[in-house]
Design a protein around this motif. Sequence first.
Motif: not given
Length: 347
Positions: A195-220
């Motif tokens: 699940d995390m791998k899928s999320l990271v792949a999507s963020l890497m493709e769409d957003k580029g540089y992000c931080i994910i916290d313990q609850k799965g929240n994303v900071k672009v």
Amino acid sequence: MQLMDLIRYKYKTISVVGMAKNAGKTVTLNRLLEEAAEKNVIVGLTSIGRDGEKQDVVTNTEKPTIYVMENTIIATTEDCLSRSDARLEILEVTDYATAMGRVVICRVKSGGLIEIAGPDTNSEIREVAIKMRFYGAEVVLIDGAINRKTTASPSITEATILATGAVISRDIDRVVEETAHQINLFNIPAVEDEDMKSLVASLMEDKGYCIIDQKGNVKVLDIKTAINNGMNIGRALTEDSVYVVLKGSLVTKTLEDIMTVTEAYKNVTFVLKDATKIFIEPKDWRFFMKRGFKIKVLEKINALLTTLNPYAPQGYQFDPKDFCKRMKKNLTLPVIDVMLEEEDLDE
């Protein structure tokens, strides 16, 4: 050791990448082509740069030429075709344009020397490999060209052969160290949680540089590259941060700058697409690992073996048997000097 035995029936696309120019990559390719002919394996051959020319256009030294056997499928440019002495049947003139003309896919009708200069982009390399398999290639070999280790990326080829040699340094210990370091990078583990791998792949493709916290929240992060933005990345980390997604390259200065502004990096995992994005020297890498950096990838590189070239174009050389023994002792992959007979290596 038969190199083709490690490939046939297991992989469809193989990259051969060099630690440096004149590391023995072309010799390795020629060995693979010879073994393929002996075993009646139809091979496809292309490059993400120019290779096969009689004189190295970078160092102006004589270099091995590429000899292609009958039935080999090649993808090279229009300009290179005019300078090759193999008799070729043109199968397709593609729309992929390069500085040396369009990329043309051919079948070798009569063996001879060839220059190889393939597509300029990774996506075109993938598409050309598919086309060569359509025309009958059982295995496609892709020449990585100088400083283009990106062809080792799992998004392009299924497995990689690493060519290394004396050209890297007159100090044999340094050659061993840098080669071992490159293999260690290739072996960086992938993110395991699907699940995390899928999320990271999507963020890497769409957003580029992000931080994910313990609850799965994303900071672009509002940056285009990690280079010169280490402090910005560091300041964005909190005690809840668990993953830092990096779309592009990772260099020494980025990690140094992160360290200067926060200790929170010790609690996160930095994720890159694959190890070809890492440009950090062995000494610095060891330092960062000791300081607590954790780095993973989306796609782990499948490194098959290392080939050796004990001779340097600058005129010096290592003792072949000693060089091979040192490499076997320090590397986690099979090691072979393609210029020596197997029985010589085992003495």
